[in-house]
Design a protein around this motif. Structure first.
Motif, short mmCIF file in Angstrom:
data_model
loop_
_atom_site.label_atom_id
_atom_site.label_comp_id
_atom_site.label_asym_id
_atom_site.label_seq_id
_atom_site.Cartn_x
_atom_site.Cartn_y
_atom_site.Cartn_z
N PHE A 7 0.81 -1.22 0.00
CA PHE A 7 0.00 0.00 0.00
C PHE A 7 0.85 1.28 0.00
CE2 PHE A 7 -4.09 -1.75 0.35
CZ PHE A 7 -3.94 -2.92 1.05
N CYS A 8 2.17 1.15 -0.21
CA CYS A 8 3.03 2.31 -0.03
C CYS A 8 3.63 2.87 -1.31
CB CYS A 8 4.18 1.96 0.93
SG CYS A 8 3.63 1.75 2.62
N LEU A 18 -9.45 1.04 1.45
CA LEU A 18 -9.75 0.19 2.60
C LEU A 18 -11.23 0.29 2.88
CD1 LEU A 18 -8.77 -1.63 4.94
CD2 LEU A 18 -8.50 0.46 6.30
N ILE A 19 -11.96 -0.81 2.67
CA ILE A 19 -13.39 -0.88 2.97
C ILE A 19 -13.52 -1.35 4.41
CG2 ILE A 19 -15.58 -1.97 2.36
CD1 ILE A 19 -14.44 -2.34 -0.48
N ILE A 110 -9.81 4.39 11.11
CA ILE A 110 -9.06 5.51 10.53
C ILE A 110 -7.56 5.29 10.74
CG2 ILE A 110 -8.49 7.95 10.86
CD1 ILE A 110 -11.45 8.49 11.24
N GLN A 111 -7.18 4.88 11.93
CA GLN A 111 -5.77 4.63 12.20
C GLN A 111 -5.24 3.48 11.35
OE1 GLN A 111 -3.75 6.60 14.04
NE2 GLN A 111 -5.62 7.87 14.10
N GLN A 112 -6.07 2.49 11.13
CA GLN A 112 -5.66 1.38 10.25
C GLN A 112 -5.41 1.88 8.84
OE1 GLN A 112 -4.50 -1.54 10.59
NE2 GLN A 112 -5.97 -3.15 10.12
N ALA A 113 -6.29 2.75 8.35
CA ALA A 113 -6.12 3.30 7.00
C ALA A 113 -4.84 4.13 6.91
CB ALA A 113 -7.34 4.15 6.63
N LEU A 114 -4.54 4.88 7.94
CA LEU A 114 -3.31 5.67 7.94
C LEU A 114 -2.08 4.79 7.96
CD1 LEU A 114 -4.39 8.52 10.39
CD2 LEU A 114 -3.91 8.76 7.94
N ARG A 115 -2.11 3.71 8.74
CA ARG A 115 -0.96 2.80 8.79
C ARG A 115 -0.71 2.15 7.44
NH1 ARG A 115 -3.05 1.52 13.92
NH2 ARG A 115 -4.15 -0.30 13.09
N LEU A 116 -1.80 1.76 6.77
CA LEU A 116 -1.67 1.10 5.47
C LEU A 116 -1.38 2.08 4.33
CD1 LEU A 116 -4.59 -1.48 5.71
CD2 LEU A 116 -2.15 -1.93 5.92
N THR A 212 -19.49 6.43 3.71
CA THR A 212 -18.67 7.61 3.45
C THR A 212 -17.27 7.24 2.97
OG1 THR A 212 -19.89 8.78 5.18
CG2 THR A 212 -17.81 9.75 4.45
N LEU A 213 -16.85 7.87 1.88
CA LEU A 213 -15.50 7.73 1.35
C LEU A 213 -14.68 8.93 1.83
CD1 LEU A 213 -13.83 5.92 -0.73
CD2 LEU A 213 -14.24 7.81 -2.33
N ILE A 214 -13.54 8.63 2.45
CA ILE A 214 -12.68 9.69 2.99
C ILE A 214 -11.31 9.54 2.33
CG2 ILE A 214 -11.78 10.77 5.07
CD1 ILE A 214 -13.85 9.13 6.66
N ALA A 215 -10.86 10.59 1.65
CA ALA A 215 -9.57 10.55 0.96
C ALA A 215 -8.43 10.71 1.96
CB ALA A 215 -9.50 11.64 -0.10
N ARG A 216 -7.25 10.28 1.54
CA ARG A 216 -6.10 10.27 2.43
C ARG A 216 -5.78 11.66 2.97
NH1 ARG A 216 -2.03 7.55 4.35
NH2 ARG A 216 0.07 8.42 4.45
N GLU A 217 -5.92 12.70 2.13
CA GLU A 217 -5.56 14.03 2.60
C GLU A 217 -6.45 14.47 3.76
OE1 GLU A 217 -8.02 14.62 -1.26
OE2 GLU A 217 -6.42 13.30 -0.54
N ALA A 218 -7.72 14.05 3.75
CA ALA A 218 -8.61 14.38 4.86
C ALA A 218 -8.23 13.57 6.11
CB ALA A 218 -10.06 14.12 4.47
N LEU A 219 -7.87 12.30 5.91
CA LEU A 219 -7.45 11.48 7.04
C LEU A 219 -6.22 12.08 7.71
CD1 LEU A 219 -7.83 7.93 5.44
CD2 LEU A 219 -9.37 8.99 7.10
N LEU A 220 -5.26 12.53 6.90
CA LEU A 220 -4.03 13.09 7.44
C LEU A 220 -4.27 14.39 8.19
CD1 LEU A 220 -1.62 12.38 4.45
CD2 LEU A 220 -1.50 11.36 6.74
#
Length: 550
Positions: A7-8, A18-19, A110-116, A212-220
């Motif tokens: 995923f990197c 990530l669903i 959310i933390q899982q999505a950030l780690r991946l 809801t779909l949340i893009a990486r920039e919003a997660l960060l």
């Protein structure tokens, strides 16, 4: 070269999603929800899944485990909670503790999505059924936070309302700051809002949730579901939306593909109809050549059945390193397909097969011999073999889209010697080699292979087993014939030689040799893509043969 985090890679053009869902659900509803997820279109997308198992019903836990067995990259975490969640035909009964428990689960996801380091997190409630095109449409919208709409009658006999709103806790009409509205004007604007939400489009809203779909920039940026201490609004989604707005993220809803909400048990039958309708639409599109998942209109996509059956038992991914068989087939029914698939199923975890317009029972044999193993079968309506590079590109595209782990690229008449089944895991379970090469032996009889000036493939090592390395940019030899089954730049990957031998049965039958000889003369009469002397040698009456010893 060590294996990268899948995923990197910033190079890959595939979007990683990530669903995710916290799940405390009745098995009858959960079964439909998981079936809905399995039917999501994934053109240009790589899916992984994260579920927090908060179920009290053991049947629901089993359903999650079965989904994990059939589906790549499914992570399940036990919640460790034992809270009751009451719902009936009237409504769902939430309390403060349940709401913030769910908020905690969503924050974990959310933390899982950030780690991946995925591109998108898709948070979806487990009582929703999705249109197959949902995720593709949401990503196509290019919004950082966007929900797909769904409609619910929150009380029996009440009108259906969408899960999105414009302001405060659940105000579903436009109203300016300080603006006073009469009851009549409020009703007019309310119905105007509902009409707008029924029209296909993308609209900015003040609140959303559950799908809801949340893009990486919003997660960060720090969006999350924890309670805002000085806000008394009910529900974790409201606190998420307020925090997102405060961070500068506008909120949007897409209304092209409304989800179906199974809010009551009496909604189950309508939910099944919803799924069946979309399945029928997919089949209808396939029958008429409309292919939403593929650039080519000459494809027919056969969906693998994900439902388990009593016999055989549900298939379980047996090893940490996934191995996917990738194969092109055409009219293999009376040849070696049944034999080689029976051998391969001992060690593979999935299969991607391109059926190049077979007119016999080739496809049926694939389903039969690989029963219980996830299979993606693509059927060309007309043969592409006359332009092999396009056929191999299609094979590559479909295989990589399946998130294959390791790719074992074999033809329908190739089979490793028996030691492969015992030794293959040692090849996969390491981090430095991404490509293995093997010697291929052309069998002229069931016990002998050919060895002469024209037939010496076994003197060379060729690639057949490759780790899917995210970010690898395939470059093909643009040749109508003999283009290679892998991209021509495959040796950019770290590679090694294996002493395990590969047997090729395609020349054993004299009738098949004659057929191939005539085909090569037809497709390459001048020898532009091959070796004319080798073509002619196919019909040698007394070739040099060596006994096979295993």
């Amino acid at each position: 070269m060590s294996k990268p985090n899948p995923f990197c890679s910033p190079v890959s053009s595939l979007k990683r999603v990530l669903i995710a869902s916290p799940i405390h659900q009745k098995p009858e509803i959960l079964e439909l929800f998981l079936k809905s997820l399995s039917r999501l279109q994934r053109e240009g997308l790589i899916y992984s899944y994260a579920f927090i198992d908060d179920n009290q019903d053991a049947r629901s836990k089993v359903l999650l485990q079965q989904f994990q067995a059939f589906t790549p990259d499914v992570m399940i975490e036990e919640s460790g909670k034992q809270d009751d969640y009451v719902r009936n035909e009237k409504t769902h009964y939430w309390n403060e503790a349940l709401i913030w428990k769910v908020a905690g689960f969503k924050n974990k996801l959310i933390q899982q999505a950030l780690r991946l380091q995925v591109d998108y997190l898709f948070l979806v409630d487990s009582d929703l059924l999705l249109h197959p095109g949902t995720l593709e449409k949401l990503i196509e919208a290019k919004r950082s936070i966007i929900s797909e709409i769904f409609w619910t009658a929150w009380q029996p006999d009440a009108m259906q309302q969408p899960q999105v709103w414009m302001s405060n806790e659940y105000i579903q009409w436009e109203q300016g700051r300080g603006e006073r509205l009469s009851d009549e004007e409020t009703q007019r604007r309310f119905h105007q809002f509902l009409e707008k939400m029924r029209a296909p489009g993308i609209y900015e809203v003040g609140g959303l949730g559950a799908c809801t779909l949340i893009a990486r920039e919003a997660l960060l940026s720090g969006v999350h579901f924890s309670a805002i201490k000085n806000v008394s609004f009910w529900g974790e989604d409201r606190h998420f939306c307020i925090r997102a707005a405060a961070l500068g993220w506008p909120l949007y809803v897409d209304t092209h593909y409304p989800a179906f909400h199974i809010y009551r048990d009496t909604d189950l039958e309508a939910g099944r109809v919803f799924l069946d309708q979309h399945e029928s639409n997919i089949k209808l599109e396939e029958e008429h050549g409309h292919q939403p998942n593929h650039e080519s209109t000459d494809l027919h996509v056969c969906k693998a059945e994900l439902e388990s059956s009593p016999s055989p038992a549900p298939y379980v991914l047996r090893h940490p390193q996934k191995l996917t068989l990738s194969m092109v087939v055409r009219n293999e029914g009376d040849r070696y397909l049944r034999q080689v698939l029976a051998e391969h199923r001992q060690y593979i975890d999935a299969a991607v097969i391109i059926d190049d317009a077979s007119t016999d029972d080739t496809a049926a044999i694939c389903w039969e011999e690989l029963k219980g193993i996830p299979v993606r079968l693509i059927q060309n309506r007309t043969s592409q073999f006359h332009h092999e590079v396009e056929l191999r590109k299609l094979q590559w595209k479909e295989t990589i889209a399946s998130d294959p782990g390791w790719v074992l690229n074999l033809d329908a008449d190739e089979q490793f010697e028996h030691r492969f089944s015992k030794e293959v895991r040692a090849l996969l379970d390491q981090s430095t080699i991404d490509l293995y090469c093997f010697r291929l032996y052309d069998f002229w009889t069931p016990t002998q292979y050919r060895d002469d000036a024209y037939w010496k493939a076994h003197h060379l090592y060729r690639p057949f087993l490759m780790r899917h390395v995210y970010g690898f940019q395939a470059k093909w030899k643009e040749s109508a014939q003999h283009c290679g089954r892998f991209p021509e730049n495959i040796f950019e990957l770290s590679h090694d030689l294996s002493p395990i031998r590969l047997k090729h049965f395609g020349w054993m039958n004299p009738a098949h040799r004659l057929e191939k000889y005539e085909r090569y003369l037809k497709l390459d009469p001048s020898g532009s893509y091959g070796w004319p002397d080798q073509y002619r040698s196919i019909m040698d009456e007394e070739p040099r043969l060596i006994d096979w010893v295993e």
